[in-house]
Enzyme design. Structure first.
Site, PDB file in Angstrom:
ATOM      1  N   LYS A 181       0.841  -1.202   0.000  1.00  0.00           N
ATOM      2  CA  LYS A 181       0.000   0.000   0.000  1.00  0.00           C
ATOM      3  C   LYS A 181       0.875   1.252   0.000  1.00  0.00           C
ATOM      4  CE  LYS A 181      -1.470  -1.732   3.707  1.00  0.00           C
ATOM      5  NZ  LYS A 181      -2.116  -2.044   5.015  1.00  0.00           N
ATOM      6  N   THR A 213      -8.512   8.608   9.040  1.00  0.00           N
ATOM      7  CA  THR A 213      -7.776   7.494   8.423  1.00  0.00           C
ATOM      8  C   THR A 213      -7.342   6.434   9.432  1.00  0.00           C
ATOM      9  OG1 THR A 213      -5.723   8.782   8.638  1.00  0.00           O
ATOM     10  CG2 THR A 213      -6.906   8.908   6.529  1.00  0.00           C
ATOM     11  N   GLY A 215      -7.202   3.154  11.185  1.00  0.00           N
ATOM     12  CA  GLY A 215      -7.685   1.806  10.912  1.00  0.00           C
ATOM     13  C   GLY A 215      -7.793   1.448   9.447  1.00  0.00           C
ATOM     14  N   THR A 216      -7.200   2.260   8.567  1.00  0.00           N
ATOM     15  CA  THR A 216      -7.315   1.954   7.135  1.00  0.00           C
ATOM     16  C   THR A 216      -6.657   0.618   6.776  1.00  0.00           C
ATOM     17  OG1 THR A 216      -5.370   3.354   6.778  1.00  0.00           O
ATOM     18  CG2 THR A 216      -7.522   4.339   6.356  1.00  0.00           C
ATOM     19  N   GLY A 217      -5.488   0.338   7.362  1.00  0.00           N
ATOM     20  CA  GLY A 217      -4.801  -0.910   7.045  1.00  0.00           C
ATOM     21  C   GLY A 217      -5.555  -2.132   7.535  1.00  0.00           C
ATOM     22  N   CYS A 218      -6.035  -2.070   8.774  1.00  0.00           N
ATOM     23  CA  CYS A 218      -6.830  -3.175   9.333  1.00  0.00           C
ATOM     24  C   CYS A 218      -8.069  -3.412   8.477  1.00  0.00           C
ATOM     25  CB  CYS A 218      -7.256  -2.858  10.761  1.00  0.00           C
ATOM     26  SG  CYS A 218      -5.935  -2.465  11.913  1.00  0.00           S
TER      27      CYS A 218
END
Length: 275
Positions: A181, A213, A215-218
């Site tokens: 990402k 933004t 928690g975007t990865g989770c």
């Protein structure tokens, strides 16, 4: 007795708890539910945090992490596993061993969570090599961001070409796919790279200027895991997951004083009761 339909896609989430509920296992549960799946959990750590940062972490004993996994799989089953915050090498080892015992053959999505949004470390330095050696090789997909990828291969990433080289290096650890990402790189366009044995596919979108933004990865990793659990092809799971995440950012409510949470419920239509 009503014949209820089973949810499409059982996702076992192995991750830490976020008391602010924007990231971690709370975000994972919301994401899986919003996409029509069913989330079960194995909690690896408790965190005291809000949108402004992490105050403290209490790790769960590795044997108890394994116990949570075993009882869930034995009773409910799982169509995909997703790991997030794993804290230390002992937890990584426990997850890998338990996967071999009760999860082998089920796709595993590894989100190599190393830092909170505010920079707090969520993975012991000694656990990095263990993650690379015994968990990533078992993964159907690994979803690092740029700082995580740089640590995994000890190489700086400054461009899309760098991203492609690093993603290919991570693929050589033995996983089946890498979604690198690119949100941490500068520029008006955000590029994510999907690297598999078939090559590299680039996904691009205009950058959204927002602080919502957390928690975007989770969220993206759990969205992809839900797609895999529902039988989607890897590229379709990534495409749907990115679209879900983008709308969750765009429709987020302004909560907190730091990096705010997403709107995980944007797919859900409220139940209305007749007056």
């Amino acid at each position: 007795m009503t014949d209820h339909a089973k949810p499409s896609g059982r996702v076992l989430v192995i991750a830490g708890s976020d008391s602010g509920a924007g990231a971690g296992i709370q975000a994972d549960i919301k994401t899986v539910m919003a996409l029509g799946g069913y989330a079960t959990t194995a909690v690896t750590a408790l965190t005291a945090q809000n949108t402004e940062g992490v105050i403290g972490v209490q790790a769960v004993p590795p044997a108890f992490v394994a116990d949570q996994i075993r009882v869930v799989v034995r009773d409910i089953g799982a169509d995909c596993w997703k790991s997030g915050m794993l804290c230390d090498d002992a937890v990584v080892e426990a997850v890998a061993e338990t996967y071999d015992d009760v999860g082998a053959g089920v796709p595993l999505v590894v989100d190599p969570v190393m830092f909170a949004k505010g920079g707090h470390s969520l993975l012991d330095a000694g656990a990095l090599d263990v993650l690379k050696q015994i968990l990533i090789p078992r993964a159907a997909m690994v979803t690092p961001n740029v700082p995580e990828a740089e640590l995994l291969v000890d190489t700086p990433v400054r461009s899309q070409d760098d991203m492609a080289r690093v993603a290919e290096q991570i693929l050589e650890f033995g996983c089946q796919a890498v979604l690198l990402k690119g949100g941490h790189l500068q520029g008006p366009i955000v590029s994510d790279l999907l690297c598999t044995a078939d090559g590299v596919e680039v996904y691009e979108a205009a950058r959204i200027q927002t602080n919502q933004t957390h928690g975007t990865g989770c969220t993206l990793a759990s969205a992809i895991a839900t797609g895999l659990a529902q039988g989607l092809a890897v590229t379709d799971a990534v495409t749907r997951g990115r679209a879900y995440l983008r709308e969750a950012i765009l429709s987020a409510k302004m909560l907190g004083h730091g990096h705010g949470p997403l709107n995980h419920a944007h797919t859900i239509v409220p139940f209305e009761v007749d007056a």
